[in-house]
Scaffold this motif. Structure first.
Motif, short mmCIF file in Angstrom:
data_model
loop_
_atom_site.label_atom_id
_atom_site.label_comp_id
_atom_site.label_asym_id
_atom_site.label_seq_id
_atom_site.Cartn_x
_atom_site.Cartn_y
_atom_site.Cartn_z
N ASP A 188 59.07 46.33 40.16
CA ASP A 188 58.85 45.05 39.50
C ASP A 188 60.15 44.39 39.07
OD1 ASP A 188 56.13 45.39 39.86
OD2 ASP A 188 55.97 46.57 38.03
N THR B 133 53.78 46.35 41.58
CA THR B 133 53.48 45.24 42.48
C THR B 133 54.68 44.82 43.30
OG1 THR B 133 53.94 43.64 40.72
CG2 THR B 133 51.66 44.36 40.97
N GLU C 223 57.11 43.37 48.48
CA GLU C 223 55.97 43.05 47.63
C GLU C 223 54.79 43.93 48.02
OE1 GLU C 223 53.84 39.00 45.98
OE2 GLU C 223 55.66 38.92 47.20
N HIS D 211 48.49 46.18 45.97
CA HIS D 211 48.34 46.56 44.56
C HIS D 211 48.02 45.36 43.67
CE1 HIS D 211 51.06 50.37 45.15
NE2 HIS D 211 50.01 50.34 45.94
N LYS D 212 48.18 44.16 44.20
CA LYS D 212 47.93 42.97 43.40
C LYS D 212 46.45 42.62 43.48
CE LYS D 212 52.49 40.87 43.32
NZ LYS D 212 53.28 39.63 43.51
N LYS D 213 45.75 42.95 42.43
CA LYS D 213 44.31 42.74 42.40
C LYS D 213 43.93 41.99 41.14
CE LYS D 213 43.54 47.08 44.90
NZ LYS D 213 42.93 48.42 44.87
N SER E 87 52.05 31.04 44.82
CA SER E 87 50.79 31.65 44.35
C SER E 87 49.64 31.37 45.30
CB SER E 87 50.45 31.14 42.96
OG SER E 87 50.37 29.72 42.94
N THR F 164 46.05 34.26 41.09
CA THR F 164 47.27 34.19 40.27
C THR F 164 47.67 32.75 39.94
OG1 THR F 164 48.76 34.14 42.19
CG2 THR F 164 48.11 36.30 41.36
N ASP G 181 41.00 37.55 46.68
CA ASP G 181 42.36 38.02 46.98
C ASP G 181 42.55 38.25 48.48
OD1 ASP G 181 40.83 40.28 47.37
OD2 ASP G 181 42.21 41.63 46.34
#
Length: 798
Positions: free
Chosen positions: A221, A245, A263, A267-269, A499, A505, A634
């Motif tokens: 991060d 992330t 990136e 993992h970005k949920k 985004s 996001t 997502d």
């Protein structure tokens, strides 16, 4: 070292150096004023950069020469400047020729640029531009052996600033190699660059090349400054932290850090936090904002004053509140770009709360001396003309004039009462325009939060216009609710940022979550304006979020289509408009007799600068997002023509958001066609597809088709050219199609139509899509057809 599409990749740079730059001359037309600044910012007839080009040695700018990394083929040191500045940078590279040879090449630049080949000037671009990029043909007379190119770059830094240039060789690439002026010192950096490029991500594991050239570390991060991280120099396979992330792999050569960012999109949920009631959800969101800026020691935050407003509205105070307020006042005093945002917050704070006497006096002086419109006295780099900024300046002037009715406002030479009266007229024009045509920055999940803040100040402090402003907020929220899929906004948008790749996001997720707390959590500083507001949120719009629907409608000069099924969504803005009776508002910014104080003129002025909602194939784009297919909040796919070569550039249009050149688009229900024609005047000769493989439950790549399945939804993408995987900051998410003419076809379906993915694949293949690149026509076996007619004026209004 080889070239990619002819572009030189390896440079040393020194800089950039920034100095304040304000000219005495002013202009009532801000764009014309900035064009004037660009015409005088560069010092001409300067000599080639002096001194030795050695890594670590000081350049004539007073900064050391550095190995430029990462390089995509362009030197890109773009940044955002809140006040006008001059930016300077030096660069150097070498070409090694097998024999004496003449090479035709192109210099691409937004900046003023001088280029020397072995001490002889071969190129001068005297004036920088904001857009479009300049294309300067040059001839390189290379001698056998090493040839040194030196570059001096100068630019005007104002708002989003394109400090970008590149050199593209057009011929004889097999006889030339790229090198560095200081090859010995460069080799360790080159070794680390190549090693970092060889890293692969598979699942939750990093696969590292053999024999790291130096000690290498892994941080998460973006924590490269906080610690050295975990040493992985001797590892070949590294397990990734499943909560992280972003993975940052970095090594150090000669006390200089080089890092590659990967990136971890899988993992970005979205996060869900269901509270007992919508009232509890709202309190929780306000409390979360009120906590920001309370840490010790004091740390400046961009919207620190907004968090003070949240605290004071809640009856709480913090030791750093006055420092946050003073910082906002300083930004207003300097008239930084976006200082109208801080002023809107300050005026709201002062309407509800009393400031300490000394701060109140300073705030009063900043408010009186502010420049509320570009026709007023003064010069700065503020953007007045976009839809959100225009209303923000209008309502700030209205509130300031009402607050100090008898005071003199020196930049307009009006009393506060007069300032208020002029602003009320402009607010009414703005409201009437949006009521008639719809929003220009339609569905923008970032910018419309700003517009929300301005409208809420109208609701609460402009009594006669309050109900009209409330109605437009309702319209905004209803549009967002209609375009919500699985609880997040999936929509074509007039202006967007990165985004776009993960809809949950986006800033406006805060508004969705306020209306329906079953949706992913979001928060935005702008919802602070809802505290103590008379505006009542329309909670009944929540029912629209999961309701299947088909709809199409105009907004501004755009025409939006939406097909929302419970298992998928397909939505787009048409380019050009295909509705039966397209009605456009007319751009009057070229009319000599036009009232330059009118909102109609400002709206036209904005269209010239941003190109917000008049979409035509082949026109240079900005931040517009043209289409989406979604199987989850997502899991989305889309295409664009990137405005820059790599994911870390930060330009507008960017790598994943906006379009360098606009496509033709036509949607029919659950099918959509896209055609790109990229002219020779644009340096980027590829388009790409965002297709995040890890987000799907199943994927397949069959010929020119890509297929994805998640839950009960299917999406298929066909391209007229080969779809080639490309890995940059994102891995297994991007497919490129190289060339200047290409077409895509997107088809969505559900398990209600096809029990499994295989019959869907068979159905799509029998569509037999084809693309006639000469006629620019895309068609299918069952009758779908799209033909692109390129706009004659590719710069549209510039």
């Amino acid at each position: 070292m080889t070239f990619t599409n002819g572009f030189i990749h390896h440079y040393y740079i020194a800089g950039p150096v920034f100095t304040d730059f304000i000219a005495d001359k002013t202009d009532k037309n801000q764009i014309r004023y900035e064009q004037y600044l660009r015409s005088i910012v560069a010092d001409r007839d300067q000599p080639a950069p002096a001194g030795k080009i050695i890594i670590g040695e000081l350049s004539e700018l007073g900064l050391p020469w550095e190995y430029y990394y990462p390089s995509s083929g362009f030197v890109n040191v773009s940044q955002f400047s809140y006040t006008p500045q001059k930016v300077e940078l030096l660069a150097a590279t070498c070409l090694v020729a097998q024999e004496d040879i003449e090479v035709q090449a192109i210099v691409w630049t937004y900046t003023a640029l001088d280029v020397w080949l072995d001490g002889e000037k071969i190129c001068s671009v005297h004036e920088p531009v904001y857009k479009p990029i300049k294309k300067q043909p040059i001839t390189l007379n290379l001698t056998k052996g090493q040839n040194t190119l030196l570059i001096r770059m100068q630019n005007l830094a104002v708002r989003d600033t394109r400090n970008i240039f590149g050199i593209q060789l057009l011929e004889h690439l097999e006889k030339i190699e790229s090198a560095h002026p200081d090859a010995g010192n460069a080799q360790p950096f080159l070794d680390l660059e190549n090693w970092l490029a060889g890293i692969e991500l598979k699942g939750n594991k990093l696969y590292l090349p053999q024999h790291a050239p130096c000690r290498v570390y892994l941080s998460y991060d973006d924590d490269t400054a906080g610690s050295a991280g975990i040493e992985i120099s001797s590892e070949n396979i590294v397990d990734i932290n499943e909560r992280a992330t972003l993975a940052v792999i970095h090594g150090e050569i000669q006390h200089r850090t080089m890092s590659r960012k990967i990136e971890l999109l899988a993992h970005k949920k979205p996060t869900y936090r269901k509270l007992p009631s919508l009232e509890a959800t709202q309190r929780d969101m306000f409390d979360e904002l009120a906590e920001l800026g309370t840490d010790s020691p004091f740390r400046p935050l961009r919207f620190g004053l907004f968090y003070v407003l949240a605290r004071w509205n809640s009856g709480n105070r913090s030791e750093h509140d006055e420092a946050h307020i003073i910082r906002a006042i300083e930004q207003i005093e300097r008239r930084e770009d976006c200082s109208d945002f801080h002023l809107a917050g300050l005026l709201r704070l002062m309407r509800f709360h009393s400031l300490p006497e000394d701060i109140s006096a300073r705030a009063r002086q900043a408010i009186l001396n502010y420049r509320y419109w570009m026709t007023e006295k003064g010069s700065d780099g503020m953007c007045f003309w976009s839809e959100n900024h225009a209303l923000m300046f209008y309502i700030c002037a209205y509130m300031a004039g009402e607050m100090y009715p008898e005071k003199h406002f020196p930049r307009s030479d009006r009393t506060g009462l007069e300032v208020n009266r002029v602003a009320r007229h402009r607010i009414r024009q703005w409201l009437a325009d949006v009521e008639e045509y719809g929003f220009e920055e339609f569905l923008s999940a970032d910018y419309m939060c700003v517009t929300l803040g301005a409208l809420l100040n109208v609701v609460d402090f402009a009594e006669e216009e309050s109900s009209r402003a409330s109605g437009l907020i309702d319209l905004m929220l209803k549009s967002f609710a209609c375009h919500a899929f699985r609880g997040s906004i999936v929509a074509p948008q007039a202006r967007i940022y990165r985004s776009v790749i993960l809809p949950f996001t986006q800033s406006a997720q805060a508004l969705i979550h306020l209306l329906n707390n079953d949706t992913p959590v979001g928060n935005s500083e702008w919802i602070v304006f809802l505290m103590k507001s008379r505006y009542q949120l329309p909670y009944h719009y929540a029912s629209l979020m999961e309701e299947p629907m088909k709809m199409e409608y105009p907004t501004g000069n755009a025409y939006v289509k939406l097909t929302k099924h419970r298992h998928y969504m397909l939505t787009s803005v048409q380019s050009p408009r295909y509705d039966e009776r397209p009605s456009f508002w007319e751009n009057n910014s070229f009319v000599e007799s036009v009232d330059i104080e009118s909102n109609d003129y400002i709206k036209s002025f904005n269209e010239r600068f941003h190109g917000t909602s008049r979409f035509e194939p082949g026109v240079y784009g900005y931040q517009q997002h043209m289409w989406y297919a979604a199987l989850d909040n997502d899991t989305v796919v889309f295409t664009n023509h990137p405005g820059e070569m790599s994911d870390d550039g930060g330009m507008r249009p960017g790598y994943w958001y906006g379009n360098g050149v606009m496509p033709a688009i036509k949607q029919q229900d659950n099918r959509l066609g896209v055609i790109y024609e990229i002219g020779e005047e644009h340096p980027i000769a590829f388009t790409h597809l965002f297709f995040p493989s890890a987000k799907f439950h199943a994927v397949a790549h069959v010929g020119n088709w890509l297929f994805g399945q998640k839950d009960g939804g299917y999406v298929a993408i066909w391209c007229s050219d080969a779809l080639l995987p490309h890995h940059d900051r994102l891995i297994d998410c991007e497919y490129r199609a190289y060339g200047r003419r290409m077409a895509y076809l997107c088809e969505c379906a559900s398990r209600e139509e096809f029990a499994t993915l295989d019959p869907f694949i068979a159905y799509c293949q029998q569509l037999q899509p084809a693309f006639d690149s000469y006629q620019l026509r895309l068609y299918t076996a069952d009758g779908y057809s799209l033909t692109a007619k390129k706009c004659d004026n590719i710069t549209q209004y510039i």
